[in-house]
Motif scaffolding. Sequence first.
Motif, mmCIF file in Angstrom:
data_model
loop_
_atom_site.group_PDB
_atom_site.id
_atom_site.type_symbol
_atom_site.label_atom_id
_atom_site.label_comp_id
_atom_site.label_asym_id
_atom_site.label_seq_id
_atom_site.Cartn_x
_atom_site.Cartn_y
_atom_site.Cartn_z
ATOM 1 N N ARG A 1 2.312 30.008 49.903
ATOM 2 C CA ARG A 1 2.468 29.511 51.277
ATOM 3 C C ARG A 1 3.613 30.252 51.965
ATOM 4 O O ARG A 1 3.503 30.670 53.114
ATOM 5 C CB ARG A 1 2.745 28.004 51.250
ATOM 6 C CG ARG A 1 2.388 27.272 52.530
ATOM 7 C CD ARG A 1 3.499 27.280 53.560
ATOM 8 N NE ARG A 1 4.730 26.675 53.089
ATOM 9 C CZ ARG A 1 5.911 26.878 53.658
ATOM 10 N NH1 ARG A 1 6.022 27.682 54.686
ATOM 11 N NH2 ARG A 1 6.985 26.305 53.184
ATOM 12 N N ARG A 2 4.707 30.429 51.228
ATOM 13 C CA ARG A 2 5.871 31.064 51.856
ATOM 14 C C ARG A 2 5.608 32.542 52.139
ATOM 15 O O ARG A 2 6.035 33.056 53.148
ATOM 16 C CB ARG A 2 7.116 30.854 50.992
ATOM 17 C CG ARG A 2 7.430 29.368 50.976
ATOM 18 C CD ARG A 2 8.756 28.971 50.417
ATOM 19 N NE ARG A 2 8.860 27.516 50.574
ATOM 20 C CZ ARG A 2 9.854 26.763 50.201
ATOM 21 N NH1 ARG A 2 10.915 27.305 49.636
ATOM 22 N NH2 ARG A 2 9.852 25.464 50.389
ATOM 23 N N ILE B 1 1.674 27.564 44.319
ATOM 24 C CA ILE B 1 1.236 27.170 45.667
ATOM 25 C C ILE B 1 2.323 27.437 46.700
ATOM 26 O O ILE B 1 2.080 28.005 47.761
ATOM 27 C CB ILE B 1 0.885 25.661 45.695
ATOM 28 C CG1 ILE B 1 -0.369 25.397 44.866
ATOM 29 C CG2 ILE B 1 0.680 25.178 47.122
ATOM 30 C CD1 ILE B 1 -0.614 23.924 44.618
ATOM 31 N N VAL B 2 3.541 27.023 46.357
ATOM 32 C CA VAL B 2 4.647 27.152 47.307
ATOM 33 C C VAL B 2 4.961 28.622 47.572
ATOM 34 O O VAL B 2 5.160 29.037 48.714
ATOM 35 C CB VAL B 2 5.894 26.398 46.790
ATOM 36 C CG1 VAL B 2 7.122 26.744 47.612
ATOM 37 C CG2 VAL B 2 5.645 24.891 46.830
ATOM 38 N N ARG C 1 2.015 24.694 38.641
ATOM 39 C CA ARG C 1 1.004 24.801 39.703
ATOM 40 C C ARG C 1 1.667 24.805 41.077
ATOM 41 O O ARG C 1 1.304 25.592 41.951
ATOM 42 C CB ARG C 1 0.019 23.641 39.596
ATOM 43 C CG ARG C 1 -0.859 23.726 38.367
ATOM 44 C CD ARG C 1 -1.621 22.442 38.154
ATOM 45 N NE ARG C 1 -2.546 22.169 39.233
ATOM 46 C CZ ARG C 1 -2.950 20.945 39.583
ATOM 47 N NH1 ARG C 1 -2.473 19.893 38.946
ATOM 48 N NH2 ARG C 1 -3.791 20.770 40.551
ATOM 49 N N LEU C 2 2.647 23.937 41.238
ATOM 50 C CA LEU C 2 3.306 23.838 42.547
ATOM 51 C C LEU C 2 4.092 25.103 42.881
ATOM 52 O O LEU C 2 4.127 25.537 44.027
ATOM 53 C CB LEU C 2 4.231 22.615 42.578
ATOM 54 C CG LEU C 2 3.497 21.286 42.779
ATOM 55 C CD1 LEU C 2 4.409 20.114 42.469
ATOM 56 C CD2 LEU C 2 2.976 21.172 44.217
ATOM 57 N N GLN C 3 4.714 25.682 41.870
ATOM 58 C CA GLN C 3 5.492 26.898 42.142
ATOM 59 C C GLN C 3 4.595 28.006 42.684
ATOM 60 O O GLN C 3 4.991 28.756 43.576
ATOM 61 C CB GLN C 3 6.223 27.347 40.878
ATOM 62 C CG GLN C 3 7.516 26.554 40.690
ATOM 63 C CD GLN C 3 8.230 26.858 39.391
ATOM 64 O OE1 GLN C 3 7.584 27.098 38.376
ATOM 65 N NE2 GLN C 3 9.549 26.831 39.415
ATOM 66 N N ALA D 1 2.420 20.406 36.306
ATOM 67 C CA ALA D 1 2.543 20.157 37.745
ATOM 68 C C ALA D 1 3.515 21.148 38.369
ATOM 69 O O ALA D 1 3.248 21.738 39.415
ATOM 70 C CB ALA D 1 3.010 18.725 37.990
ATOM 71 N N LYS D 2 4.638 21.354 37.683
ATOM 72 C CA LYS D 2 5.659 22.238 38.222
ATOM 73 C C LYS D 2 5.126 23.667 38.365
ATOM 74 O O LYS D 2 5.280 24.309 39.400
ATOM 75 C CB LYS D 2 6.878 22.231 37.302
ATOM 76 C CG LYS D 2 8.047 23.015 37.838
ATOM 77 C CD LYS D 2 9.215 22.953 36.904
ATOM 78 C CE LYS D 2 10.368 23.772 37.440
ATOM 79 N NZ LYS D 2 11.486 23.824 36.492
ATOM 80 N N ASP E 1 3.488 32.661 55.321
ATOM 81 C CA ASP E 1 4.258 32.445 56.542
ATOM 82 C C ASP E 1 5.012 33.693 56.957
ATOM 83 O O ASP E 1 5.044 34.061 58.117
ATOM 84 C CB ASP E 1 5.272 31.312 56.337
ATOM 85 C CG ASP E 1 4.615 29.973 56.600
ATOM 86 O OD1 ASP E 1 3.375 29.954 56.682
ATOM 87 O OD2 ASP E 1 5.332 28.979 56.724
ATOM 88 N N ALA F 1 4.191 17.009 33.421
ATOM 89 C CA ALA F 1 5.121 17.390 34.483
ATOM 90 C C ALA F 1 5.302 18.908 34.553
ATOM 91 O O ALA F 1 5.387 19.477 35.632
ATOM 92 C CB ALA F 1 6.465 16.702 34.274
ATOM 93 N N SER F 2 5.331 19.569 33.380
ATOM 94 C CA SER F 2 5.544 21.023 33.428
ATOM 95 C C SER F 2 4.299 21.739 33.965
ATOM 96 O O SER F 2 4.414 22.778 34.623
ATOM 97 C CB SER F 2 5.962 21.568 32.063
ATOM 98 O OG SER F 2 4.973 21.324 31.112
#
Lengths: 86, 269
Positions: free
Chosen positions: A29-30, A25-26, A21-23, A18-19, A33, A15-16
């Motif tokens: 993306r932001r 990516i997000v 990697r997602l941070q 995943a967290k 934008d 889970a950590s």
Amino acid sequence: MSLLNYFRPKRTSAASHAKERLQIIVAQRRRGDERSDTLSAMEKDILEVIRKYYINIDSDAISVQLEQNEDDLSVLELNVTLPEDK
Amino acid sequence: MARIIVVTSGKGGVGKTTSSAAIGTGLALKGFKTVIIDFDIGLRNLDLIMGVERRVVYDFVNVINGDSNLNQTMIKDKRVDGLYILPASQTRDKDALTREGVERVLNELSETFDYIICDSPAGIEQGALMALYFADEAIVVTNPEVSSVRDSDRILGILASKSKRAEEGKDAVKEHLLLTRYNPGRVQRGDMLSVEDVCEILAVKMIGVIPESQAVLRASNVGEPVILDEQSDAGQAYLDTIERLLGNQVEYRFIEEEKKGIFKRLFGG
């Protein structure tokens, strides 16, 4: 968690991973934008100002980049390539 | 004036239609006149989840094209007063949804309904864009899993830039996060992203956490929105979600693993 798990070597949890990697990516993306809105508008304005007061340049001769280097430090980089013979 | 709420996610199979059915039904249970619209043109499913598939005569695209009126087309739920379903078309393609057509239907519904729930299709194409374009609020359905979280982030970006509110520079669409298929045991073992993790990554306020539950499949098998199964964990979690949607503070349930006996603790299982 079963008793057997206590004897296994500790690993970082899935889970950590995943967290983390997602941070990334997000955040990317932001930033992307924001760029598309603010920075492109700024790029256009700067281009117009240079054309008005200095020299006519192509729209691809200019690049604006915003980089977040550290938590409290952002660098705004402006690059203008001028034509060789004025 | 109705409040328009889109239930969206980007990724498919995370529980949009299950959630739309549950939330729409829950609002009607609270006494609000509510309509749930299926925006998934060509792949309708809301009618099945609501158990009204045999009563579909006309559909959303018929109304937009003027082939039928709303009263002929909407299906009145027989279990809950003030609950209506507007089914999607099964045959036409999703470009049948024009912005003007959707706006006209929503305006007409707005006159008599309290809530309009837009059940978005997966993806970020025409159907999904139309479902979110007119929204006042958005419920972003997310599974605690990497691809779902990333797609939710993408949808949040689209809500902030391509909704009517964004285009007209009005107050932003109010965003809520609904975490579904949550498994507290796996979270505790470090195999699944936690509520806090997902909240922190997406930076959106949580409105509900629905546990992974046998009740969801059971409910869809019989065509009854899971919120009507008040004995089930998922049903209760949706009821709590409705309270929060209406602005009430409710403690979170089903986010901790059930206590196991000493035997199971020692030997696993």
